[in-house]
Design a protein around this motif. Sequence first.
Motif, short mmCIF file in Angstrom:
data_model
loop_
_atom_site.label_atom_id
_atom_site.label_comp_id
_atom_site.label_asym_id
_atom_site.label_seq_id
_atom_site.Cartn_x
_atom_site.Cartn_y
_atom_site.Cartn_z
N ARG A 1 0.87 -1.18 0.00
CA ARG A 1 0.00 0.00 0.00
C ARG A 1 0.90 1.23 0.00
O ARG A 1 1.69 1.43 0.90
N GLY A 2 0.77 2.05 -1.03
CA GLY A 2 1.57 3.27 -1.05
C GLY A 2 2.19 3.52 -2.40
O GLY A 2 2.02 2.74 -3.32
N LEU A 3 2.87 4.54 -2.43
CA LEU A 3 3.28 5.55 -1.44
C LEU A 3 2.28 6.70 -1.49
O LEU A 3 2.11 7.33 -2.54
N HIS A 4 1.61 7.01 -0.39
CA HIS A 4 0.51 7.97 -0.36
C HIS A 4 0.81 9.17 0.53
O HIS A 4 1.54 9.05 1.51
N PHE A 5 0.16 10.30 0.21
CA PHE A 5 0.16 11.46 1.08
C PHE A 5 -0.93 12.42 0.65
O PHE A 5 -1.47 12.30 -0.45
N GLN A 6 -1.27 13.36 1.52
CA GLN A 6 -2.25 14.41 1.25
C GLN A 6 -1.50 15.72 1.08
O GLN A 6 -0.46 15.93 1.72
N THR A 7 -2.03 16.61 0.24
CA THR A 7 -1.37 17.87 -0.04
C THR A 7 -2.16 19.05 0.53
O THR A 7 -3.31 18.92 0.91
N MET B 1 5.27 14.03 3.99
CA MET B 1 5.98 12.77 3.75
C MET B 1 5.03 11.79 3.10
O MET B 1 3.85 11.70 3.46
N ALA B 2 5.55 11.05 2.12
CA ALA B 2 4.80 9.96 1.51
C ALA B 2 5.03 8.71 2.35
O ALA B 2 6.10 8.52 2.91
N HIS B 3 4.00 7.86 2.39
CA HIS B 3 4.07 6.69 3.25
C HIS B 3 3.53 5.46 2.54
O HIS B 3 2.57 5.55 1.77
N GLY B 4 4.15 4.33 2.81
CA GLY B 4 3.66 3.06 2.29
C GLY B 4 4.22 1.91 3.11
O GLY B 4 5.12 2.09 3.92
N HIS C 1 14.49 8.39 1.78
CA HIS C 1 13.51 7.56 2.47
C HIS C 1 14.16 6.76 3.60
O HIS C 1 15.38 6.61 3.64
N ILE C 2 13.29 6.29 4.49
CA ILE C 2 13.71 5.37 5.54
C ILE C 2 12.78 4.17 5.52
O ILE C 2 11.66 4.25 4.99
N LYS C 3 13.25 3.08 6.08
CA LYS C 3 12.45 1.87 6.25
C LYS C 3 12.49 1.47 7.73
O LYS C 3 13.54 1.57 8.36
N VAL C 4 11.34 1.02 8.22
CA VAL C 4 11.23 0.59 9.61
C VAL C 4 10.41 -0.69 9.63
O VAL C 4 9.37 -0.77 8.97
N ILE C 5 10.86 -1.68 10.38
CA ILE C 5 10.05 -2.89 10.60
C ILE C 5 9.10 -2.58 11.75
O ILE C 5 9.52 -2.24 12.85
N VAL D 1 5.21 -5.59 9.00
CA VAL D 1 5.35 -4.86 7.74
C VAL D 1 6.74 -4.24 7.64
O VAL D 1 7.41 -4.01 8.65
N VAL D 2 7.12 -3.96 6.40
CA VAL D 2 8.23 -3.06 6.12
C VAL D 2 7.57 -1.72 5.80
O VAL D 2 6.83 -1.61 4.82
N ASP D 3 7.77 -0.75 6.66
CA ASP D 3 7.16 0.57 6.54
C ASP D 3 8.16 1.51 5.90
O ASP D 3 9.33 1.53 6.30
N VAL D 4 7.70 2.29 4.91
CA VAL D 4 8.60 3.18 4.17
C VAL D 4 8.03 4.59 4.20
O VAL D 4 6.84 4.80 3.95
N ILE D 5 8.90 5.55 4.51
CA ILE D 5 8.53 6.96 4.52
C ILE D 5 9.49 7.70 3.59
O ILE D 5 10.72 7.53 3.69
N VAL D 6 8.94 8.54 2.70
CA VAL D 6 9.72 9.32 1.75
C VAL D 6 9.48 10.80 2.02
O VAL D 6 8.34 11.25 2.11
#
Length: 181
Positions: free
Chosen positions: A59-65, A117-120, A98-102, A81-86
């Motif tokens: 799911r992603g990479l999503h964000f609101q503007t 930040m975009a998230h997925g 970007h970073i990744k977090v378990i 999950v492997v969580d990703v933030i851009v």
Amino acid sequence: MNIIETKLKGCIILEPKIYKDNRGLFFEVFKKRELEDYLQCEIDFVQENTSISKKGVLRGLHFQTGEAAQAKLVSVQKGEVVDVIVDVRPDSETFGEHIKVILSDKNHKSVFIPKGMAHGFVSMTDDVVFNYLCDNYYNPKTESGILYNDPDLAIDWGYPSAELIVSDKDLVLPSFKELIK
């Protein structure tokens, strides 16, 4: 609670103190005052979302503007999950990084994701229950995103590409370069 800074300014990992005994365990997901003191800004979550995903769902990479931009506190109640933030903030020193977090029901970590930040995430187990606390209401007119396999971002999702389950909507998101034009 242990607050861990990431290379993306304002994006932090919350690692709870876990109390275990013969009944099970207890932990605090977050404390508003502690989070606000650390971030030096007010946080007012107004919407909570939950998604349930099969193994391999991305799911992603999503964000609101604009006015509908959202800060989020995300966590996993079940699974991993492997969580990703851009970082998509044009004035940021880490713009485009970007970073990744378990995140899992074993480590009980949460991630605070600031606006811009975009998230997925990709589900590494079946029946992942993923929670989002948001500080602004969802507005479909301001939703945006970035293609998950954008070559310029070069995100390693840690899952075989051919086995990913991606929505039709997410498959046609713009590349990072197209987004920033």
